[in-house]
Each structure stands twice: as C-alpha cells, then as structure tokens.
Design an enzyme around this catalytic site. Structure first.
Site, PDB file in Angstrom:
ATOM      1  N   SER A   7       0.857  -1.186   0.000  1.00  0.00           N
ATOM      2  CA  SER A   7       0.000   0.000   0.000  1.00  0.00           C
ATOM      3  C   SER A   7       0.893   1.235   0.000  1.00  0.00           C
ATOM      4  O   SER A   7       2.083   1.147   0.323  1.00  0.00           O
ATOM      5  CB  SER A   7      -0.934  -0.005   1.209  1.00  0.00           C
ATOM      6  OG  SER A   7      -0.204  -0.258   2.386  1.00  0.00           O
ATOM      7  N   GLU A   9       1.093   5.564   0.805  1.00  0.00           N
ATOM      8  CA  GLU A   9       0.467   6.684   1.519  1.00  0.00           C
ATOM      9  C   GLU A   9       0.750   8.031   0.847  1.00  0.00           C
ATOM     10  O   GLU A   9       1.869   8.288   0.414  1.00  0.00           O
ATOM     11  CB  GLU A   9       1.006   6.690   2.965  1.00  0.00           C
ATOM     12  CG  GLU A   9       0.386   7.754   3.831  1.00  0.00           C
ATOM     13  CD  GLU A   9       0.772   7.578   5.294  1.00  0.00           C
ATOM     14  OE1 GLU A   9       0.646   6.451   5.823  1.00  0.00           O
ATOM     15  OE2 GLU A   9       1.205   8.569   5.900  1.00  0.00           O
ATOM     16  N   HIS A  68      -7.211   8.406   6.363  1.00  0.00           N
ATOM     17  CA  HIS A  68      -6.846   8.340   7.770  1.00  0.00           C
ATOM     18  C   HIS A  68      -7.877   9.205   8.502  1.00  0.00           C
ATOM     19  O   HIS A  68      -8.470  10.109   7.925  1.00  0.00           O
ATOM     20  CB  HIS A  68      -5.455   8.922   8.007  1.00  0.00           C
ATOM     21  CG  HIS A  68      -4.354   8.149   7.342  1.00  0.00           C
ATOM     22  ND1 HIS A  68      -3.059   8.160   7.800  1.00  0.00           N
ATOM     23  CD2 HIS A  68      -4.354   7.344   6.251  1.00  0.00           C
ATOM     24  CE1 HIS A  68      -2.310   7.385   7.029  1.00  0.00           C
ATOM     25  NE2 HIS A  68      -3.072   6.887   6.071  1.00  0.00           N
ATOM     26  N   ASP A 100      -1.774  14.138  16.569  1.00  0.00           N
ATOM     27  CA  ASP A 100      -1.045  15.055  17.461  1.00  0.00           C
ATOM     28  C   ASP A 100      -1.570  16.454  17.194  1.00  0.00           C
ATOM     29  O   ASP A 100      -1.503  16.927  16.052  1.00  0.00           O
ATOM     30  CB  ASP A 100       0.465  15.040  17.140  1.00  0.00           C
ATOM     31  CG  ASP A 100       1.080  13.696  17.467  1.00  0.00           C
ATOM     32  OD1 ASP A 100       0.912  13.248  18.604  1.00  0.00           O
ATOM     33  OD2 ASP A 100       1.715  13.117  16.563  1.00  0.00           O
ATOM     34  N   HIS A 140       6.218   4.359  20.778  1.00  0.00           N
ATOM     35  CA  HIS A 140       5.715   5.713  20.542  1.00  0.00           C
ATOM     36  C   HIS A 140       6.453   6.670  21.487  1.00  0.00           C
ATOM     37  O   HIS A 140       6.647   6.359  22.659  1.00  0.00           O
ATOM     38  CB  HIS A 140       4.196   5.735  20.806  1.00  0.00           C
ATOM     39  CG  HIS A 140       3.577   7.058  20.504  1.00  0.00           C
ATOM     40  ND1 HIS A 140       3.419   8.039  21.461  1.00  0.00           N
ATOM     41  CD2 HIS A 140       3.112   7.582  19.347  1.00  0.00           C
ATOM     42  CE1 HIS A 140       2.855   9.108  20.895  1.00  0.00           C
ATOM     43  NE2 HIS A 140       2.661   8.849  19.616  1.00  0.00           N
ATOM     44  N   GLN A 203      15.774  16.230   5.907  1.00  0.00           N
ATOM     45  CA  GLN A 203      14.348  16.032   6.160  1.00  0.00           C
ATOM     46  C   GLN A 203      14.122  14.768   7.003  1.00  0.00           C
ATOM     47  O   GLN A 203      13.348  14.766   7.958  1.00  0.00           O
ATOM     48  CB  GLN A 203      13.649  15.899   4.806  1.00  0.00           C
ATOM     49  CG  GLN A 203      12.158  16.013   4.862  1.00  0.00           C
ATOM     50  CD  GLN A 203      11.573  15.717   3.481  1.00  0.00           C
ATOM     51  OE1 GLN A 203      11.943  14.748   2.825  1.00  0.00           O
ATOM     52  NE2 GLN A 203      10.681  16.572   3.026  1.00  0.00           N
ATOM     53  N   PHE A 207      12.242  14.492  10.699  1.00  0.00           N
ATOM     54  CA  PHE A 207      11.071  13.623  10.911  1.00  0.00           C
ATOM     55  C   PHE A 207      11.360  12.589  11.997  1.00  0.00           C
ATOM     56  O   PHE A 207      10.535  12.326  12.853  1.00  0.00           O
ATOM     57  CB  PHE A 207      10.752  12.822   9.648  1.00  0.00           C
ATOM     58  CG  PHE A 207       9.984  13.577   8.616  1.00  0.00           C
ATOM     59  CD1 PHE A 207       9.448  14.837   8.874  1.00  0.00           C
ATOM     60  CD2 PHE A 207       9.775  13.010   7.361  1.00  0.00           C
ATOM     61  CE1 PHE A 207       8.746  15.515   7.908  1.00  0.00           C
ATOM     62  CE2 PHE A 207       9.068  13.687   6.387  1.00  0.00           C
ATOM     63  CZ  PHE A 207       8.557  14.943   6.657  1.00  0.00           C
ATOM     64  N   HIS A 257       3.989  -0.939   3.578  1.00  0.00           N
ATOM     65  CA  HIS A 257       3.224   0.297   3.372  1.00  0.00           C
ATOM     66  C   HIS A 257       4.252   1.405   3.132  1.00  0.00           C
ATOM     67  O   HIS A 257       5.069   1.686   4.007  1.00  0.00           O
ATOM     68  CB  HIS A 257       2.393   0.595   4.629  1.00  0.00           C
ATOM     69  CG  HIS A 257       1.598   1.860   4.566  1.00  0.00           C
ATOM     70  ND1 HIS A 257       0.359   1.933   3.957  1.00  0.00           N
ATOM     71  CD2 HIS A 257       1.857   3.112   5.035  1.00  0.00           C
ATOM     72  CE1 HIS A 257      -0.123   3.172   4.074  1.00  0.00           C
ATOM     73  NE2 HIS A 257       0.770   3.908   4.716  1.00  0.00           N
TER      74      HIS A 257
HETATM   75  P1  FAD Z   1      -2.579   5.986  20.429  1.00  0.00           P
HETATM   76  O1  FAD Z   1      -2.629   4.571  20.032  1.00  0.00           O
HETATM   77  O2  FAD Z   1      -3.743   6.573  21.154  1.00  0.00           O
HETATM   78  O3  FAD Z   1      -1.263   6.157  21.333  1.00  0.00           O
HETATM   79  C1  FAD Z   1      -0.754   7.447  21.643  1.00  0.00           C
HETATM   80  C2  FAD Z   1       0.107   7.384  22.892  1.00  0.00           C
HETATM   81  O4  FAD Z   1      -0.726   7.200  24.055  1.00  0.00           O
HETATM   82  C3  FAD Z   1       1.097   6.215  22.937  1.00  0.00           C
HETATM   83  O5  FAD Z   1       2.247   6.676  23.586  1.00  0.00           O
HETATM   84  C4  FAD Z   1       0.386   5.155  23.774  1.00  0.00           C
HETATM   85  O6  FAD Z   1       1.299   4.280  24.432  1.00  0.00           O
HETATM   86  C5  FAD Z   1      -0.340   6.032  24.788  1.00  0.00           C
HETATM   87  N1  FAD Z   1      -1.582   5.469  25.314  1.00  0.00           N
HETATM   88  C6  FAD Z   1      -2.560   4.838  24.634  1.00  0.00           C
HETATM   89  N2  FAD Z   1      -3.578   4.512  25.460  1.00  0.00           N
HETATM   90  C7  FAD Z   1      -3.227   4.976  26.694  1.00  0.00           C
HETATM   91  C8  FAD Z   1      -3.855   4.973  27.977  1.00  0.00           C
HETATM   92  N3  FAD Z   1      -5.073   4.446  28.161  1.00  0.00           N
HETATM   93  N4  FAD Z   1      -3.199   5.551  29.025  1.00  0.00           N
HETATM   94  C9  FAD Z   1      -1.969   6.117  28.851  1.00  0.00           C
HETATM   95  N5  FAD Z   1      -1.328   6.145  27.659  1.00  0.00           N
HETATM   96  C10 FAD Z   1      -1.946   5.589  26.597  1.00  0.00           C
HETATM   97  N6  FAD Z   1      -1.102  11.603  12.481  1.00  0.00           N
HETATM   98  C11 FAD Z   1      -2.019  12.433  11.954  1.00  0.00           C
HETATM   99  O7  FAD Z   1      -2.294  13.484  12.549  1.00  0.00           O
HETATM  100  N7  FAD Z   1      -2.649  12.175  10.766  1.00  0.00           N
HETATM  101  C12 FAD Z   1      -2.411  11.035  10.077  1.00  0.00           C
HETATM  102  O8  FAD Z   1      -3.001  10.818   9.011  1.00  0.00           O
HETATM  103  C13 FAD Z   1      -1.472  10.096  10.606  1.00  0.00           C
HETATM  104  N8  FAD Z   1      -1.220   8.927   9.978  1.00  0.00           N
HETATM  105  C14 FAD Z   1      -0.395   8.004  10.565  1.00  0.00           C
HETATM  106  C15 FAD Z   1      -0.235   6.766   9.967  1.00  0.00           C
HETATM  107  C16 FAD Z   1       0.589   5.795  10.532  1.00  0.00           C
HETATM  108  C17 FAD Z   1       0.714   4.450   9.867  1.00  0.00           C
HETATM  109  C18 FAD Z   1       1.296   6.092  11.739  1.00  0.00           C
HETATM  110  C19 FAD Z   1       2.218   5.069  12.346  1.00  0.00           C
HETATM  111  C20 FAD Z   1       1.141   7.332  12.348  1.00  0.00           C
HETATM  112  C21 FAD Z   1       0.296   8.297  11.782  1.00  0.00           C
HETATM  113  N9  FAD Z   1       0.080   9.542  12.376  1.00  0.00           N
HETATM  114  C22 FAD Z   1      -0.821  10.424  11.833  1.00  0.00           C
HETATM  115  C23 FAD Z   1       0.802   9.909  13.608  1.00  0.00           C
HETATM  116  C24 FAD Z   1       0.007   9.570  14.882  1.00  0.00           C
HETATM  117  O9  FAD Z   1      -1.194  10.292  14.919  1.00  0.00           O
HETATM  118  C25 FAD Z   1       0.877   9.928  16.088  1.00  0.00           C
HETATM  119  O10 FAD Z   1       1.947   9.025  16.198  1.00  0.00           O
HETATM  120  C26 FAD Z   1       0.142  10.063  17.413  1.00  0.00           C
HETATM  121  O11 FAD Z   1       1.028  10.644  18.358  1.00  0.00           O
HETATM  122  C27 FAD Z   1      -0.333   8.738  18.012  1.00  0.00           C
HETATM  123  O12 FAD Z   1      -1.415   8.234  17.337  1.00  0.00           O
HETATM  124  P2  FAD Z   1      -1.917   6.747  17.680  1.00  0.00           P
HETATM  125  O13 FAD Z   1      -3.135   6.534  16.898  1.00  0.00           O
HETATM  126  O14 FAD Z   1      -0.829   5.786  17.550  1.00  0.00           O
HETATM  127  O15 FAD Z   1      -2.291   6.954  19.244  1.00  0.00           O
END
Ligand code: FAD
Length: 275
Positions: A7, A9, A68, A100, A140, A203, A207, A257
């Site tokens: 896939s 992105e 997304h 974020d 993370h 870059q 990142f 991906h």
């Molecule tokens: P989560 O899974 O919620 O985790 C975030 C953090 O919180 C982690 O450190 C986790 O350990 C912690 N955590 C989770 N649950 C709990 C809990 N109950 N108590 C305490 N801590 C907890 N960002 C964008 O804005 N737009 C995008 O389109 C985008 N696409 C992405 C695509 C991929 C494949 C990846 C890998 C990342 C992408 N991101 C994107 C970045 C992502 O949004 C960030 O990494 C963000 O900080 C975490 O998102 P997550 O969904 O992994 O969060």
C-alpha cells in the site's frame, strides 16, 4: 507464503496544482499494482476536505483508497459525521489514529486515545470499515514504557482494529521483536511495516527526531558524509531500504506500506529492486 500486500500513503495536496501533480504521481504508482492508497488527515480536522477530495479522486480512477482519521480535538458528533460521510461515499477502509494536536490548538476533544476512536467507529458503523491502526516497533515517543505501549496497541485491536501499519523504522529486529510480543499477547492481526524511502538526509533527520524513529549510527554517518550529493544519498538510501524490505518480507511481514511523500520515484525504484 501469501503474496504480500503493498500500500502507498499520500498526504492531501494544498493547491490545485499540487492535486494535478499528485494525480500524475498516483497514475505512475498505480501501475505497480498496490492494494490501496491511504491519505493522511491533519489532526484537529485541518485537512478534512482535502483528505476526502483526494480519496474520492483515487476512487474515481478505479483504485481502493483509505482515508486516515485522527480523533484528537474532535467530538463524537464531528467524528460521527465524518464516518457517515465516508460511508455514504462507499469508503470501506480507514486508518484510525489519535493524531497530534498542533501547538496552540484549543481542547483535546472527546477522545483521548486511538482505542476510543476504534470503539466508537465500531459502535457507529458496525463492520462496515476495515480498520487499520498505528503500531510502533521502536515505541511511541510519548509512551511511558515499551510494555505500556504494547498494552495500548493490544487495546486498539481488542476495540476492533483489523490490522496495523507501523511507524517507519530501519531496525528490522525491532519489528520482529514487536510482532513476537504482540503474538505472545494473543493478538494475531497483520502488522504491516511502514517504509520510509531515504532521499533527503536533513528532512529524514527532522522527521525521525519528531516521531522517535532511530536512524542507525552507521547509516547516519554515511548519509552525513555525502553532504549535498543528493544522487549518492539516494543510491545509498535505496540499498539500505531495499535490504530492510527484503529482510522484513523474508521474515514473514505480511506486506509493506510505503510513505511516498507524494513522490513516485523512490517508491518505484524500491519496488522494482524488490521484484
Ligand atoms: P494511540 O494509540 O492513542 O497512542 C498514543 C500514545 O498514548 C502512545 O504513547 C500510547 O502508548 C499512549 N496510550 C494509549 N492509550 C493509553 C492509555 N489508556 N493511558 C496512557 N497512555 C496511553 N497523524 C495524523 O495526525 N494524521 C495522520 O493521518 C497520521 N497517519 C499516521 C499513519 C501511521 C501508519 C502512523 C504510524 C502514524 C500516523 N500519524 C498520523 C501519527 C500519529 O497520529 C501519532 O503518532 C500520534 O502521536 C499517536 O497516534 P496513535 O493513533 O498511535 O495513538
């Protein structure tokens, strides 16, 4: 072994000119036969329309597309409306994230973590969407510990995710170890490595600093030694990333991906090498 799924992105372009350029890039990459294209979503909804427009454009060209969706800053009402809009357009695959928030952005909204979004998507739309979530083989950056992060990942799958895409990494062992630990926790969804081609050292360093991906020291030293020689950086980067992909696939990764950065050349070169 099953044929791996590939896939690719994109991020939504900001201008009409950018959209035209992306159409040409996508046409080039579509010839490689990826399973689907995904399109990022700016946290706080900043690219909501751009994400949808890009996805619809891809679908109109006959390819599968997955928007997304990040929940941070959103409410149940706002995210619910987006889901209904995606459903009405016949979109069947989603990448569900926390996101974020940009600094200075107001409140966190009604969702704290991605598992709450996945739960909400399932409650609102049942099995309509295939849900991908993010995974972090090198942890993370905000997680308290690798164990906590693993538990957070497991919660997303238990909430209803079908598969995962990882943050990019250059240490294959971190991926294999992560997959082993996930399996030991009783979770068997496919975990597809996210692959970032190496084309620009400055870059990539920026990142990687932000997202917690480690560039191995020997790779960093080599890249830095090339200075402004972009051809040398690209050639070395292609060798390193091809070897990484080969190792991942040989070790059982279910697909790859590609973070294309809206460019066709690096992903195409990698793909051709892999074949
Ligand atoms: P989560 O899974 O919620 O985790 C975030 C953090 O919180 C982690 O450190 C986790 O350990 C912690 N955590 C989770 N649950 C709990 C809990 N109950 N108590 C305490 N801590 C907890 N960002 C964008 O804005 N737009 C995008 O389109 C985008 N696409 C992405 C695509 C991929 C494949 C990846 C890998 C990342 C992408 N991101 C994107 C970045 C992502 O949004 C960030 O990494 C963000 O900080 C975490 O998102 P997550 O969904 O992994 O969060």
């Amino acid at each position: 072994m099953q044929t791996p799924d590939f896939s690719i992105e994109f991020f939504p372009p900001k201008t009409a000119e950018g959209a035209d350029k992306l159409r040409a890039v996508r046409a080039q990459l579509a010839a490689l036969g990826p399973r689907y294209f995904s399109v990022t979503f700016g946290a706080g909804g900043s690219t909501q329309q751009g994400t949808l427009d890009t996805v619809l454009d891809i679908m109109a060209a006959g390819q599968e597309a997955a928007p997304h969706l990040s929940c941070v800053g959103g409410t149940r009402a706002s995210i619910g409306a987006i889901l209904q809009q995606y459903k009405a357009h016949g979109i069947r695959r989603l990448v569900a994230l926390r996101g974020d928030l940009p600094s200075g952005y107001g409140g966190m909204g009604e969702f704290r973590y991605a598992n709450e979004l996945v739960e909400f998507v399932r409650a609102e739309t049942g099995d309509w969407f295939h849900i991908e979530v993010a995974a972090y083989p090198e942890m993370h950056p905000q997680a308290r510990s690798p164990q906590d992060d693993l538990r957070a990942f497991v919660r997303k799958v238990q909430a209803g995710a079908n598969s995962a895409i990882t943050q990019y990494f250059y240490n294959a062992d971190a991926y294999f170890r992560f997959v082993d630990e996930v399996r030991a926790a009783g979770v068997d969804v496919p975990i597809v490595p996210g692959i970032m081609p190496i084309t620009n050292y400055t870059q990539l360093s920026r990142f990687s600093e932000m997202c917690g991906a480690e560039i191995p020291r020997w790779v960093r030293l080599k890249l830095a030694s090339f200075g402004d020689d972009s051809a040398a950086i690209k050639a070395f980067g292609l060798d390193v990333v091809t070897a990484l992909c080969e190792r991942l696939l040989a070790g059982g990764a279910p697909g790859l991906h590609f973070y294309s950065m809206n460019q066709a050349a690096a992903t195409t070169a990698l793909w051709q090498r892999l074949r």
